[in-house]
Motif scaffolding. Structure first.
Motif, PDB file in Angstrom:
ATOM      1  N   PHE A  28       0.833  -1.213   0.000  1.00 25.68           N
ATOM      2  CA  PHE A  28       0.000   0.000   0.000  1.00 25.68           C
ATOM      3  C   PHE A  28       0.862   1.256   0.000  1.00 25.68           C
ATOM      4  CE2 PHE A  28      -3.351  -2.754   2.187  1.00 25.68           C
ATOM      5  CZ  PHE A  28      -4.011  -2.994   0.988  1.00 25.68           C
TER       6      PHE A  28
ATOM      7  N   TRP B 166       2.289   1.903  -3.432  1.00 29.53           N
ATOM      8  CA  TRP B 166       1.236   2.366  -4.353  1.00 29.53           C
ATOM      9  C   TRP B 166       0.955   3.859  -4.139  1.00 29.53           C
ATOM     10  CZ3 TRP B 166      -3.719   4.169  -3.024  1.00 29.53           C
ATOM     11  CH2 TRP B 166      -4.595   4.347  -4.107  1.00 29.53           C
ATOM     12  N   SER B 167       0.951   4.287  -2.865  1.00 29.93           N
ATOM     13  CA  SER B 167       0.598   5.670  -2.587  1.00 29.93           C
ATOM     14  C   SER B 167       1.772   6.632  -2.798  1.00 29.93           C
ATOM     15  CB  SER B 167       0.090   5.796  -1.138  1.00 29.93           C
ATOM     16  OG  SER B 167       1.135   5.468  -0.224  1.00 29.93           O
TER      17      SER B 167
ATOM     18  N   LEU C 253      -6.901  -2.237  -4.163  1.00 29.18           N
ATOM     19  CA  LEU C 253      -6.481  -0.998  -4.814  1.00 29.18           C
ATOM     20  C   LEU C 253      -7.173  -0.756  -6.156  1.00 29.18           C
ATOM     21  CD1 LEU C 253      -2.651  -1.285  -4.074  1.00 29.18           C
ATOM     22  CD2 LEU C 253      -4.284   0.273  -2.965  1.00 29.18           C
TER      23      LEU C 253
END
Length: 371
Positions: A314, A317-318, A367
């Motif tokens: 995560f 991804w961010s 996601l």
């Protein structure tokens, strides 16, 4: 000794007039060739005092009175003599040369004296011959001529290599090695085996132009073929190339790459790439609830401590969509291949890859990324 030199010397006299005196080891090594001399004769190999080799001194002077004082000297056959009698003419060659083609052809540097001798010197030689033990072939002594077998195998290897036109034919089920004609050497005593260098060798049946190598792993596909010829106790192996039909594609390359990397290395590769997209120095690292994990430790890393985590997926991804896409590419391209390879080759690694695959699928679904 070598077989070529013995055959050359044997031409100088009839079978009944030849005598070969050597050690039993050498006669056994060249048994088939030694038979041309009739009954060969054997003496013990040299038995030198250990100090002659173990001492660091360069010179070991032997007193002239050593024998009189009872000093034990090395015994056994080490003489290098070639004696030929033609009528009343007697010649003796003696020196440093062994009974090999290399020694007598000029390839080695040797010192040899050629002497004309009389009957008394010849009688001395015959007294040495009289001390030897005869090895009679009719006694059924099972001796092996490994050296001669190696010569025959080398000729067969040249023959097979000169006619080589092999190709690899493969599909999803099996792989086969095919040749345009009968590949076996003309000497039917010689046994032929073949296989990919990444696998084992299989016997190639005589008279067949195709050899079934059975099922395979994609990572093991290669155009390099290993061949082995066997005759008695001797064998020779070498490698040839065989083009593949159809050609191996990118899938094989990926599989080979992954098999050399391994399950743990792949997962660490993914994890290290994710950790390259770490938070800026002034931003707290919310993906790590164990502060000690980010600091160097003297303890060796473990499987679970270094594998990618859901939080790292995560975070990547961010913070870095570009790195996340790189990881997506690696997982989609290499993970299926590595799962196939580790299923039988590395069960523990396969289990870890399955756990990662499940975790990755959950993250991708959460996601909204393509699965």
């Amino acid at each position: 000794m070598d077989a070529g030199f013995l055959r050359h010397v044997a031409k100088t006299a009839s079978r009944s007039g030849r005598q070969l005196l050597s050690t039993r080891f050498e006669i056994e090594r060249l048994a088939a060739t030694c038979r041309i001399f009739g009954d060969s004769l054997a003496l013990d190999a040299p038995d030198y005092p250990p100090s002659a080799f173990e001492s660091s001194d360069l010179v070991h002077p032997t007193p002239a009175s050593a024998a009189e004082e009872g000093e034990e000297l090395g015994r056994g056959l080490h003489a290098k003599l070639l004696h030929i009698r033609q009528g009343d003419r007697r010649r003796l060659w003696m020196g440093s040369a062994n009974a090999t083609q290399r020694a007598w052809s000029g390839r080695n540097v040797e010192i040899i004296a050629e002497l004309s001798i009389d009957e008394s010197v010849e009688a001395g030689l015959m007294s040495l011959v009289a001390e030897a033990r005869p090895i009679r072939w009719e006694d059924g002594t099972a001796l092996k001529d490994v050296e001669a077998q190696k010569d025959e195998l080398e000729r067969a290897r040249v023959e097979v290599s000169a006619h080589w036109k092999g190709e690899i034919v493969w599909d999803k089920e099996s792989i086969r090695l095919r040749h345009s004609s009968i590949l076996h050497p003309s000497d039917t005593r010689i046994h032929l085996e073949a296989g990919l260098i990444t696998g084992g060798l299989e016997t190639w049946p005589a008279g067949e132009t195709e050899l079934d190598l059975g099922p395979y792993q994609t990572a093991d596909l290669t155009e390099l073929v290993q061949l082995r010829l066997t005759l008695g106790d001797a064998s020779c192996e070498w490698i040839m190339q065989a083009p593949a039909t159809p050609p191996f594609g990118a899938e094989r390359d990926r599989a080979a790459f992954m098999s050399s990397m391994g399950a743990r290395e792949f997962l660490l590769w993914v994890a290290d790439t994710m950790r390259g997209a770490s938070a800026p120095p002034d931003e707290p690292d919310w993906t790590n609830d164990d502060p000690s994990r980010s600091r160097p430790t003297k303890a060796p890393p473990t499987w679970m401590a270094d594998l990618p985590t859901q939080e790292e997926v995560f975070a990547t991804w961010s913070r870095s969509p570009v790195i996340y896409k790189t990881i997506q590419h690696r997982v989609s391209r290499y993970l299926p291949v590595l799962l196939e390879h580790t299923r039988t080759m590395d069960p523990d690694g396969h289990t870890q890859l399955l756990l990662f695959a499940q975790m990755w699928a959950v993250c991708e679904q959460g996601l909204g990324a393509p699965l």
